[in-house]
Enzyme design. Structure first.
Site, PDB file in Angstrom:
ATOM      1  N   ARG A 187       0.812  -1.220   0.000  1.00  0.00           N
ATOM      2  CA  ARG A 187       0.000   0.000   0.000  1.00  0.00           C
ATOM      3  C   ARG A 187       0.851   1.279   0.000  1.00  0.00           C
ATOM      4  O   ARG A 187       0.352   2.356  -0.283  1.00  0.00           O
ATOM      5  CB  ARG A 187      -0.957   0.006   1.200  1.00  0.00           C
ATOM      6  N   TYR A 232      34.462  30.629  -3.980  1.00  0.00           N
ATOM      7  CA  TYR A 232      34.502  29.173  -3.826  1.00  0.00           C
ATOM      8  C   TYR A 232      35.846  28.789  -3.237  1.00  0.00           C
ATOM      9  O   TYR A 232      36.901  29.084  -3.823  1.00  0.00           O
ATOM     10  CB  TYR A 232      34.310  28.458  -5.170  1.00  0.00           C
ATOM     11  N   ASN A 239      40.825  24.024  -7.774  1.00  0.00           N
ATOM     12  CA  ASN A 239      41.311  22.791  -7.154  1.00  0.00           C
ATOM     13  C   ASN A 239      41.277  21.567  -8.062  1.00  0.00           C
ATOM     14  O   ASN A 239      41.820  20.523  -7.703  1.00  0.00           O
ATOM     15  CB  ASN A 239      40.504  22.497  -5.886  1.00  0.00           C
TER      16      ASN A 239
END
Length: 457
Positions: free
Chosen positions: A16, A366, A386
């Protein structure tokens, strides 16, 4: 001292729910419902917990690894058949066995403890957890004798008009003398329309043998709610959220709008912290005192120190210090360590970085895979470059560095203590301490260029 055992029924698929996720793994306030049950049972100092698994057995085992033992119900042939699967682990034990469904996430340890104590006081072979319902249509009624013990359980469809007036119902949670339970299970028949073995039949068998069957009634139906579909899941979530928020408020946390604040079950929050609307705090997050969280912040599996503000921001799997200001609209990604007195401003993203005490990145930056020292200023629009397309590299920014706006620090690179980076620079080599690094094209002005351009048109 009597040994206490528990059997948690978690083998059903839950059709269900209409979901690829097995029913008992659906989360309530961030934790699978069966884990709520196991965690509450675990506080009872049980000698052994056995979880009956079937559909999705491997996923359930992975979720509950280390918290319980398991028995597998290969075919779902009813609740009595499910309990039978624990015989190899519990069949020869002396003591009391609690049987509880894994889809009842709201049940609390205090209720289970009271059920066990009631069972012991009356020296019963079985004790049924029951609840009062004003409108019990569809539920099995508990019919008691003059002494108050259970005479029988009558299903609604089989009840007389007089019996249907009874407002005490069976919740599906039981306490048994362990030996008596497994003896009676061997006598349960599947001679019914579904061809299944039903646990309530154990009660009838014990009664026919003259054994004592008791009932322990509670008044809070919400606690016994079974989750069989998404509507009930939503109801359980709402009840659990209200319960959690109330606990924090009683412990000295201000929750401005409890109806629109979502806090996980394992979250710890210190006194005099304020939680503003639209905030979600989940996992094993620990927040200190005198903080301000939100509005509309999302924090998961973080530690947060005292007097820190996190406004309209997201933080995952990180450690955030005291007297820190984050946001609005900042993103603290996993494995970051934000030390004390740091400022992380709007539209700044931090990932896998140690950000030193008193440093700041106020906007539009960032900072990933970096070590940022103390007292560093990172100007608007600056980033640590990076990733080279294959590997991640580290940027090291030592104490007292000033990074001008719109700078690119191409890792691997180290910026020495006290150095300055001129605005607009792209730094590809290490910068010595106290140096000024300028890495940009020399400006050239072309006098009269616009007039020549217009003339050529």
């Amino acid at each position: 001292m009597t040994n206490i055992y528990a059997i948690v029924l978690a083998a059903g698929q839950g059709t269900r729910m209409k979901s690829k996720l097995y029913k008992v793994l659906h989360p309530v306030c961030g934790k699978p419902m069966v884990e709520h049950v196991i965690d509450q049972v675990s506080t009872l100092n049980t000698d052994k917990i056995v979880t009956i698994v079937g559909h999705g057995a491997e996923a359930v085992k992975a979720q509950l690894d280390g918290k319980t033992e398991f028995a597998v119900q290969e075919e779902q042939l009813g609740t009595a058949h499910a309990v039978m699967q624990a015989e190899g682990l519990l069949g020869d034990k002396e003591g009391i066995t609690l049987v509880i469904c894994g889809d009842t996430p709201l049940i609390q340890a205090d209720t289970m403890k009271a059920l066990i104590e009631h069972h012991q006081q009356h020296q019963s072979s079985a004790t049924i957890l029951t609840v009062h319902m004003d409108q019990p249509d569809g539920y099995g009624r508990i019919i008691r004798n003059q002494e108050g013990f259970v005479e029988r359980i009558v299903e609604h469809k089989d009840a007389t008009e007089e019996e249907r007036k009874v407002q005490e119902i069976n919740t599906g949670t039981y306490c048994f003398d362990n030996k008596a339970l497994f003896e009676a299970l061997k006598k349960v028949s599947n001679d019914n329309a579904q061809g299944e073995y039903y646990l309530p039949d154990v009660i009838e068998i014990m009664k026919s043998e003259g054994k004592t069957v008791a009932a322990y009634q509670i008044d809070d139906f919400e606690e016994t709610l079974g989750v069989n579909d998404r509507a009930a899941l939503s109801q359980a979530e709402k009840i659990m959220r209200r319960r959690i928020n109330l606990r924090h408020m009683k412990n000295g946390v201000t929750i401005v709008d409890p109806d629109h604040t979502y806090i996980g079950t394992d979250v710890v929050i210190g006194q005099d912290t304020i939680i503003y609307p639209g905030t979600m705090i989940t996992g094993h997050t620990v927040i200190g005192e005198d903080c301000e969280i939100g509005p509309n912040s999302e924090i998961k599996d973080c530690t947060v120190g005292d007097r820190t503000s996190i406004r309209q921001s997201v933080a995952y799997d990180s450690a955030i210090g005291s007297d820190v200001k984050i946001g609005p609209f900042a993103h603290i990604r996993p494995d970051s360590q934000i030390e004390d007195e740091v400022r992380i401003g709007n539209f700044v993203e931090i990932k896998k970085t140690v950000f030193g005490r008193g440093s700041k990145a106020s906007h539009l930056s960032y900072i990933g895979d970096a070590e940022v020292g103390k007292g560093v200023n990172i100007g608007c629009g600056s980033i640590t470059v990076n990733y080279d397309g294959k590997n991640k590299h580290k940027t090291k920014i030592e104490d007292g560095v000033f990074v001008g706006c719109n700078s690119n620090l191409v890792a691997p690179v180290t910026i020495g203590k006290g150095a300055y980076i001129a605005a607009g620079s792209t730094i590809t080599e290490d910068v010595p301490g106290d140096a000024l690094a300028i890495a940009r094209a020399r400006q050239i002005n072309k006098d009269g260029y616009v007039q020549k351009l217009n003339h050529n048109k």
